[in-house]
Each structure stands twice: as C-alpha cells, then as structure tokens.
Design an enzyme around this catalytic site. Structure first.
Site, PDB file in Angstrom:
ATOM      1  N   GLU A   1      -0.707   1.397  -5.431  1.00 42.99           N
ATOM      2  CA  GLU A   1      -0.485   0.154  -4.698  1.00 42.99           C
ATOM      3  C   GLU A   1      -0.583  -1.073  -5.597  1.00 42.99           C
ATOM      4  O   GLU A   1      -1.629  -1.314  -6.198  1.00 42.99           O
ATOM      5  CB  GLU A   1      -1.556   0.008  -3.607  1.00 42.99           C
ATOM      6  CG  GLU A   1      -1.825   1.284  -2.843  1.00 42.99           C
ATOM      7  CD  GLU A   1      -3.147   1.247  -2.078  1.00 42.99           C
ATOM      8  OE1 GLU A   1      -3.615   0.152  -1.722  1.00 42.99           O
ATOM      9  OE2 GLU A   1      -3.725   2.324  -1.842  1.00 42.99           O
TER      10      GLU A   1
ATOM     11  N   HIS B   1       0.844  -1.210   0.000  1.00 49.61           N
ATOM     12  CA  HIS B   1       0.000   0.000   0.000  1.00 49.61           C
ATOM     13  C   HIS B   1       0.878   1.258   0.000  1.00 49.61           C
ATOM     14  O   HIS B   1       0.959   1.998   0.991  1.00 49.61           O
ATOM     15  CB  HIS B   1      -0.860  -0.066   1.268  1.00 49.61           C
ATOM     16  CG  HIS B   1      -2.052   0.832   1.325  1.00 49.61           C
ATOM     17  ND1 HIS B   1      -1.970   2.189   1.188  1.00 49.61           N
ATOM     18  CD2 HIS B   1      -3.357   0.550   1.530  1.00 49.61           C
ATOM     19  CE1 HIS B   1      -3.188   2.699   1.317  1.00 49.61           C
ATOM     20  NE2 HIS B   1      -4.044   1.731   1.530  1.00 49.61           N
TER      21      HIS B   1
END
Ligand code: TA6
Length: 288
Positions: A264, A165
C-alpha cells in the site's frame, strides 16, 4: 445485475443486486470493476493474464461496511483515528464507506479514464470538521493507475493521512518475494522498529510500515512479477493477516490470506500532510 446505462463504448454503469452502483470497464487491454461506494477499485485484470487484484469471496458489497479487497481508499486517516481527529472513529477514515460522485469517464488510446470525487457533507463534517474535495483519477489500461488528490476548500489548514490499500492477488505465500521496501520499518505487530534484511518473504502475519521504500516495489510471485510504482507517498505498508487474522475476519475465508498480499502506498507519518487553504496534495500508485 441490471444494466443501467453505457457511459462510453468501454464503460457501463450498473447496479449490483444490493443496488450498489458499479462501473464495468472492458477495453482493448483490460477489464475492471469500480464501486462508487468507497471510490473503490474492486477488480483489475489485463486480458489474457491472471487478475492483479484480490477481492474476498466474502466481501460485503451492499454498502453496509468497507469492502474487503481491491483498493480501499483510506482517508483522511490511516488505521485507528489519531488523537488530533479524536479517538474511536471508524478505522481508516470515511472515504471507503462514502458514496463518491462520478465526474466523468472517457476512453483513450492508453485506456479508460475515470474521475471520481467526494466532498464534505454533514456526515463527513460530523467525523472530521473540514471542507474538502477529494478526487480519485483512475486509468484502466495496460497499467492500473490511481492518483488521489486532497484539495482544501476551507479557510484553515487541514492535515491528513491516507493509503491506497492495494490487495494484490498472489498464487501462494511460499512463492512470494518482495523487493524494494528499503530497510527501516515499524512493525505494528510487535510495536518495535526493525530493519529489513534482503527481500521480504512470507511465513507469518505481517503488518509493517516501511519508511524508506524505493519508488518501485517488485512482488515476485514465481515467474510473475508485479510492480507497484508509487509517488509522493511517505511509506509503503505491507500486510498479510495470515491464518489467525483471516479466521478472525467475517469477510475473509480462512484460507483467503494465501492468495492476497497488501502493498500500500501510504502517508503514515504522525504529522501527516498539511494542505493549506486553496491548495492540494496528490499521491499515486500504479500497478504494472
Ligand atoms: O494496512 C494494514 C492495516 O492497517 C492492518 O493493520 C489491518 O488490520 C488492515 O489494514 C485491515 O484493516 P480493516 O479496517 O480493513 O480491517
């Protein structure tokens, strides 16, 4: 901040003021900070260049909650816990709030290599009843490279979702163009499927899953280009909370959204990835 011990010429293990173990890396090309809590790269910066990763100035660094910024490891699910796992479990899984094991650090010509791992415990079994070994290989060099490997150490297949992320540091939303995302995406803010037209620009909150990205995403920030090159993922998630989202988060300042953008590498398919007993599956992201 107390220095615990040098691990290599370029890497030290330190405890922060809250006792959280961190790796400080400073080699010929870049410096980085990695938290063993979460197996989480907090900072990465090439010498002579601006930081590549954004870390919230309100990030909580005491192990009591996930860290806002850097590269949280979302695993073994992404977002809210899916039905197959059971509702109401911690968002983005438990890897980002677990204490990982440092398996090794070594200095090389192309950078410093760090091996971290996480294995199942009573705490993980209570949330997700599967034996596993999760490994994160991080290379801190001219590029920042992460490979996340899920190994099934049990006797039944496991299914997982995940994301690296990545919070990129940007100069301002107005300066950004993102290329290489492909066309089809799921818009998590409207619940609709949609098509990207040309480069993505930032004018409002975005929470999207791009299903057919190119291997290389280019984030153009004025004169600066950051490439996010990923492999073996099934999607790229792009997220910016914008002002309303930032204001609602205790661990982000109200204007924090202006200097971050999440790009991400992720495995978001409802079916996830199935890993058979004694098998493993890896995916990767490289920040250039
Ligand atoms: O990756 C985008 C996302 O899943 C968003 O939906 C969003 O709210 C975010 O991640 C941050 O999640 P967190 O649990 O870290 O607050």
């Amino acid at each position: 901040m107390q220095s615990l011990r040098p691990l290599t010429a370029n890497c030290q293990l330190v405890n922060n003021a809250s006792g959280l173990p961190l790796l400080y890396i400073d080699n010929g090309v870049a410096k980085a900070e990695i938290s063993l809590f979460g197996g989480h790269v907090l900072r990465y910066q090439r010498h002579g260049e601006p930081a590549s990763l954004w870390l919230s100035n309100k990030a909580v660094l005491d192990g009591s909650k996930p860290i806002r910024g850097g590269i949280p490891v979302c695993w073994p699910w992404f977002g809210p816990s899916p039905a197959r796992v059971g509702n109401g479990k911690p968002a983005h899984g438990f890897a980002r709030t677990s204490l990982w094991t440092l398996d090794g650090v070594s200095d090389h010509e192309d950078g410093t290599l760090v091996h971290l791992s996480l294995t199942d415990s009573d705490a993980t079994q209570a949330l997700w009843p599967h034996p596993f070994e999760l490994e994160l290989d991080i290379l801190v060099g001219r590029e920042l490279s992460l490979v996340l490997t899920t190994r099934n150490t049990g006797s039944a297949p496991i299914v997982y979702n995940a994301a690296l992320h990545t919070y990129l540091q940007v100069s301002a939303p107005e300066a950004i163009e993102v290329q290489g995302l492909g066309e089809p995406y799921a818009d998590k803010l409207t619940g609709q499927d949609a098509q990207q037209q040309g480069a993505l620009t930032l004018t409002a909150a975005i929470d999207r899953v791009y299903h057919q990205p190119e291997a290389m995403i280019r984030v153009q920030d004025g004169d600066r280009t950051t490439q996010v090159v990923s492999g073996n993922h099934d999607s790229i998630v792009v997220w910016t909370p914008w002002l309303e989202g930032a204001t609602a988060m205790a661990d982000m300042s109200n204007d924090g959204y202006r200097t971050m953008l999440c790009v991400e590498a992720a495995i978001t398919a409802d079916t996830g990835v199935t890993v058979a007993p004694d098998e493993e599956h890896s995916f990767s992201t490289v920040i250039i």
